[in-house]
Design an enzyme around this catalytic site. Structure first.
Site, PDB file in Angstrom:
ATOM      1  N   THR A  75      12.934  -6.000   0.047  1.00  0.00           N
ATOM      2  CA  THR A  75      14.215  -5.354  -0.282  1.00  0.00           C
ATOM      3  C   THR A  75      15.392  -6.239   0.146  1.00  0.00           C
ATOM      4  O   THR A  75      15.235  -7.169   0.948  1.00  0.00           O
ATOM      5  CB  THR A  75      14.345  -4.018   0.478  1.00  0.00           C
ATOM      6  OG1 THR A  75      14.280  -4.308   1.884  1.00  0.00           O
ATOM      7  CG2 THR A  75      13.228  -3.045   0.107  1.00  0.00           C
ATOM      8  N   ASP A 112       7.616 -16.519  -0.371  1.00  0.00           N
ATOM      9  CA  ASP A 112       8.630 -17.599  -0.425  1.00  0.00           C
ATOM     10  C   ASP A 112       8.766 -18.111  -1.857  1.00  0.00           C
ATOM     11  O   ASP A 112       9.848 -18.476  -2.312  1.00  0.00           O
ATOM     12  CB  ASP A 112       8.199 -18.790   0.442  1.00  0.00           C
ATOM     13  CG  ASP A 112       8.619 -18.619   1.895  1.00  0.00           C
ATOM     14  OD1 ASP A 112       9.441 -17.723   2.168  1.00  0.00           O
ATOM     15  OD2 ASP A 112       8.112 -19.376   2.739  1.00  0.00           O
ATOM     16  N   GLU A 142       9.285  -7.551  -3.810  1.00  0.00           N
ATOM     17  CA  GLU A 142       9.198  -8.865  -3.141  1.00  0.00           C
ATOM     18  C   GLU A 142      10.185  -8.938  -1.964  1.00  0.00           C
ATOM     19  O   GLU A 142      10.749  -9.992  -1.669  1.00  0.00           O
ATOM     20  CB  GLU A 142       9.383 -10.008  -4.144  1.00  0.00           C
ATOM     21  CG  GLU A 142       8.365  -9.879  -5.279  1.00  0.00           C
ATOM     22  CD  GLU A 142       7.826 -11.172  -5.791  1.00  0.00           C
ATOM     23  OE1 GLU A 142       7.920 -12.169  -5.067  1.00  0.00           O
ATOM     24  OE2 GLU A 142       7.278 -11.168  -6.903  1.00  0.00           O
ATOM     25  N   ARG A 150      34.909  -6.536 -30.598  1.00  0.00           N
ATOM     26  CA  ARG A 150      35.357  -5.139 -30.554  1.00  0.00           C
ATOM     27  C   ARG A 150      36.894  -5.080 -30.449  1.00  0.00           C
ATOM     28  O   ARG A 150      37.475  -5.727 -29.571  1.00  0.00           O
ATOM     29  CB  ARG A 150      34.723  -4.477 -29.330  1.00  0.00           C
ATOM     30  CG  ARG A 150      35.256  -3.116 -28.970  1.00  0.00           C
ATOM     31  CD  ARG A 150      34.650  -2.052 -29.814  1.00  0.00           C
ATOM     32  NE  ARG A 150      35.058  -0.731 -29.335  1.00  0.00           N
ATOM     33  CZ  ARG A 150      34.917   0.370 -30.057  1.00  0.00           C
ATOM     34  NH1 ARG A 150      34.394   0.328 -31.263  1.00  0.00           N
ATOM     35  NH2 ARG A 150      35.298   1.545 -29.558  1.00  0.00           N
ATOM     36  N   GLU A 159       0.858  -1.195   0.000  1.00  0.00           N
ATOM     37  CA  GLU A 159       0.000   0.000   0.000  1.00  0.00           C
ATOM     38  C   GLU A 159       0.890   1.240   0.000  1.00  0.00           C
ATOM     39  O   GLU A 159       2.096   1.134   0.249  1.00  0.00           O
ATOM     40  CB  GLU A 159      -0.886  -0.012   1.257  1.00  0.00           C
ATOM     41  CG  GLU A 159      -1.787  -1.245   1.309  1.00  0.00           C
ATOM     42  CD  GLU A 159      -2.709  -1.258   2.512  1.00  0.00           C
ATOM     43  OE1 GLU A 159      -2.563  -0.402   3.410  1.00  0.00           O
ATOM     44  OE2 GLU A 159      -3.598  -2.137   2.537  1.00  0.00           O
ATOM     45  N   GLY A 161       7.457 -16.337  -4.622  1.00  0.00           N
ATOM     46  CA  GLY A 161       7.747 -15.198  -5.501  1.00  0.00           C
ATOM     47  C   GLY A 161       9.226 -14.835  -5.497  1.00  0.00           C
ATOM     48  O   GLY A 161       9.816 -14.552  -6.548  1.00  0.00           O
TER      49      GLY A 161
END
Ligand code: CAA
Length: 384
Positions: free
Chosen positions: A364, A239, A362, A267, A126, A241
């Site tokens: 920090t 857990d 999910e 390169r 929220e 996620g």
């Protein structure tokens, strides 16, 4: 030595091909246009990647978590916006319904979620409630035959496209986290509205919304689990996620490494490929080590889940390490690419912008450290 079974290898290769053929070619345009691609999300569903760990009887593929992680890694390498769809629909929403839903709720929602016909979103956060997840202001009040919900949700991935929202709400503030409940709310319910959030640093091809619930009424059958189960449902969803975010970040690490090796060999400067310079090889070696270490931690967490063993701490370890590694590998990849890495001809600047949110959402990195610290010391550093 962990090795993949023939079936896992085949699933991994199929996912790799799908991502290279159908996800990678669209990633830059979706990012540039800042447009979520619902058709591609549908294709991801058709491939069986949205309900991979769900039982076949509900439309899933009945895969184990380890194998699901292999798929998520490939999608994360291709486009984190699509990986977010997989994480939210599969890990947060489907896994919660599988674990906590009634038979009726499973039959009502899982088949559509697994095919991608129905997108779902996870309404926990929220405006004033992020890390302190139990302190929700959204209220659910008992009415005859159901519940009336009032409140607002913030930073909700897929919130503008979801047909189903898992909404966490407080039923009795005095009970704190034991008063929380989780509702399966159809987003076409009266009083439910969403607004797109603009101006993000990355994940521009992903949909992010603010949700408003203004007297939304749902029947008793929309309650998932019991009143008071809400916080546990949220934590168990996370857990799962966090595991998928970590797996997707292994994909960002691998993509950063692959792009850097290819570019450094092609390169030339000072009449030599830049891959021949020790300082460039140092950056590549750092990426290799971080990619392998992140993958090992994700595989361990997946293995524990499949054994039915506790995995909350190991998932936090994998999420913490893999997300920070993804930010770092993408950053080093831009350095290897020099000026070319600063524009979107190569995927590395998108990797960097997309990786940045993974140490935030999910949970920090700081929340993961507190979970790990508490598990190892037995002391809760979250209490002031
Ligand atoms: N599984 C099941 N139950 C769990 C659990 C788990 N992993 N972890 C805790 N619980 C249970 C506990 O057993 C306990 O139960 P009892 O009350 O019966 O004893 C209860 O939950 C409370 O547990 P804690 O004491 O551990 O709770 P806490 O208040 O200390 O937790 C916290 C604090 C770990 C920091 C937690 O609030 C947290 O993880 N915060 C971060 C929130 C977060 O990750 N938000 C992300 C939003 S989602 C998102 O980003 C989605 C998106 O769209 C991408």
């Amino acid at each position: 030595m962990i090795s993949l079974t023939d079936e896992q290898r085949l699933i991994q290769e199929t996912a790799r091909e799908f991502v290279d053929n159908e996800v990678v070619p669209k990633a830059r345009d979706s990012d540039r246009a800042q447009r979520f691609d619902p058709e591609l999300a549908r294709r991801v569903g058709e491939m069986g990647y949205l309900g991979a760990p769900v039982a076949e009887e509900y439309g899933g593929r009945d895969l184990d978590y380890f194998t699901y992680g292999l798929i998520v890694e490939e999608i994360g390498r291709g486009d984190s916006a699509m990986r977010t769809v997989v994480s939210v629909v599969t890990s947060l929403v489907c896994s919660s319904i599988v674990r906590w839903g009634s038979e009726e709720q499973k039959q009502q929602w899982l088949p559509g979620l697994c095919t991608g016909e129905t997108l779902g979103c996870f309404g926990l956060t929220e405006p004033d409630t992020g890390s302190d997840a139990s302190n929700l202001k959204t209220r659910a009040e008992k009415v005859d035959g159901g519940w009336r919900i009032n409140g607002g949700k913030m930073w909700i991935s897929l919130g503008n496209y979801a047909k189903l929202a898992m909404i966490f709400a407080q039923t009795d503030p005095e009970k704190k986290h034991k008063g929380l409940a989780c509702f399966l709310v159809p987003t076409d319910a009266d009083g439910f509205s969403s607004q797109e959030i603009h101006g993000k640093l990355g994940l521009k091809g992903s949909d992010t919304a603010e949700l408003s619930l203004d007297g939304v009424e749902v029947p008793d059958s929309a309650l998932m689990g019991q009143v008071g189960d809400g916080f546990k449902i949220a934590m168990s969803a996370l857990d799962s996620g966090r595991y998928s975010v970590a797996a997707g970040c292994v994909g960002i690490c691998q993509g950063s490494l692959d792009a850097s090796v290819a570019y450094a060999k092609e390169r030339t400067q000072f009449n030599r490929p830049i891959a021949s310079f020790q300082l460039v090889q140092e950056m590549i070696a750092d990426m290799v080590v971080q990619t392998e270490a992140a993958r090992g931690l994700v595989w361990r967490a997946g293995w524990l889940k499949d054994q039915g063993k506790p995995s909350t701490t190991e998932t936090s370890i994998a999420k913490l390490y893999a997300t920070e590694a993804a930010v770092n590998c993408a950053d080093r990849a831009i350095q290897v690419h020099g000026g070319s890495g600063y524009v979107d001809d190569h995927p590395v600047e998108r990797y960097w912008r997309d990786a940045r949110v993974t140490t935030l959402y999910e949970g920090t990195s700081q929340i993961q450290k507190l979970i790990i610290g508490r598990a190892y010391t037995g002391i809760n550093a979250l209490i002031p």
